[in-house]
Design an enzyme around this catalytic site. Structure first.
Site, PDB file in Angstrom:
ATOM      1  N   LEU A   1       1.737  -0.796  -0.202  1.00  0.00           N
ATOM      2  CA  LEU A   1       0.159   0.100  -0.061  1.00  0.00           C
ATOM      3  C   LEU A   1       0.656   1.001  -0.176  1.00  0.00           C
ATOM      4  CD1 LEU A   1      -2.811  -1.815   2.771  1.00  0.00           C
ATOM      5  CD2 LEU A   1      -3.661  -0.493  -0.210  1.00  0.00           C
ATOM      6  N   HIS A   2       1.213   1.560  -1.092  1.00  0.00           N
ATOM      7  CA  HIS A   2       2.225   2.297  -1.360  1.00  0.00           C
ATOM      8  C   HIS A   2       1.857   3.429  -0.441  1.00  0.00           C
ATOM      9  CE1 HIS A   2       5.339  -0.199  -2.891  1.00  0.00           C
ATOM     10  NE2 HIS A   2       4.734  -1.073  -3.700  1.00  0.00           N
ATOM     11  N   ASP A   3       1.117   4.336  -1.638  1.00  0.00           N
ATOM     12  CA  ASP A   3       0.222   5.558  -2.007  1.00  0.00           C
ATOM     13  C   ASP A   3      -0.351   5.680  -0.515  1.00  0.00           C
ATOM     14  OD1 ASP A   3       2.664   5.677  -4.010  1.00  0.00           O
ATOM     15  OD2 ASP A   3       0.591   5.442  -5.656  1.00  0.00           O
TER      16      ASP A   3
END
Length: 319
Positions: free
Chosen positions: A247-249
């Site tokens: 869940l980078h962003d």
């Protein structure tokens, strides 16, 4: 605390290249009452600019009332120097591989996103946080057109780079590699800058249990996010051997909302722009051995369970 004494929402502009984790991130921002989302701006990246711009309109429609009245506009369609690349193999040909997506409710603004960023920053000096979740081309161009911008923006929170390994190459994270020259301009600009890189985002995995929790919200937004992250999970299992996609962003948005969810270290970061295997690498001086003054606050730890609880809580408020 009474409603009249609650702090005013912090004005933010969301700049990115949706892309499925950008979409989840922007829904988190739109669902968070602490933030006043002034606008969405799009850039080349995960897919081409026409698709990232359309996807911005889709996200606003998906957010329901929280997205009403929020303008969106297109920015840079290519990097400053290097050739354009995309990540369609990870994000799907459209960037949003889900079956139950609404149509955008309105067209994007005609004003270029770079000019819109400068205009909004000048109108509210010292107030606006830019949360960037893609290549930094728009911000770099804005800095060239308005050198006073570091004194106008409150801060920039960027999902990009890493203190360690890359994910597009062995050395470089995708957003940094997509426009390394823009990233270098930003890190050299004097902006108040927070970097949320792979070293923390790869600890925030959308496991099957977390995807199930999103689906069980029983809302359209929850189902779409679950479908997007299910698509994402297949790529991450094959490439990284992980249970699901990172869940980078969304973590970058969470960092703006609740910086205490992460551990931070001030350090000097330099972006490599020379061709070769290190192109796009964010060279992070963790121990200060270079003697340079820090130019960024870099995330070095994360409380991933508390982060996902926040994400789930906020997405539950959307239709």
């Amino acid at each position: 605390m009474t409603s009249s004494s609650l702090p005013s929402p912090r004005p933010v502009i969301l700049d990115g290249d949706p892309g499925l984790d950008d979409a989840v991130a922007w829904l988190l921002a739109l669902a968070s009452p602490e933030l006043e989302v002034l606008a969405l701006s799009t850039v080349h990246g995960n897919v081409g600019l026409p698709l990232t711009t359309r996807n911005a309109g889709v996200v606003l429609a998906l957010a329901g009332p929280a997205g009403e009245g929020v303008p969106y506009g297109a920015g840079a369609d290519q990097p400053l120097v290097v050739a354009e690349t995309t990540a369609a193999s990870i994000h799907g040909a459209s960037g949003l591989p889900a079956s139950d997506l609404p149509e955008p409710l309105r067209a994007p603004e005609s004003e270029h996103a770079v000019h819109a960023l400068i205009r909004r920053a000048r109108a509210r000096p010292g107030e606006i946080t830019l949360i960037a979740s893609g290549p930094l081309t728009n911000l770099a161009l804005a800095l060239r057109l308005a050198p006073e911008l570091p004194g106008l923006l409150r801060e920039v929170v960027w999902m990009g780079g890493s203190t360690a390994q890359g994910n597009r190459t062995a050395a470089a994270e995708a957003n940094a590699l997509s426009d390394p020259h823009a990233a270098r301009i930003v890190f050299e600009s004097g902006l108040r800058l927070s970097m949320v890189g792979l070293n923390v985002t790869m600890r925030c995995i959308a496991t099957p249990e977390r995807i199930h929790a999103l689906r069980e919200l029983g809302t359209r937004a929850g189902r779409v996010c679950a479908e997007l992250l299910t698509f994402y999970a297949g790529v991450y299992r094959a490439r990284y051997g992980l249970e699901g996609g990172a869940l980078h962003d969304p973590l970058a948005v969470a960092a703006a909302l609740r910086p205490e969810l992460l551990d931070w270290q001030d350090m000097f970061v330099e972006v490599e722009v020379q061709p070769g295997p290190n192109l796009g690498r964010t060279v992070c001086d963790l121990y200060g051995v270079g003697g340079h003054a820090p130019n960024a606050s870099v995330a070095v730890g994360v409380r991933h369970e508390a982060f996902f609880a926040l994400l789930l809580e906020r997405l539950a408020t959307l239709p």
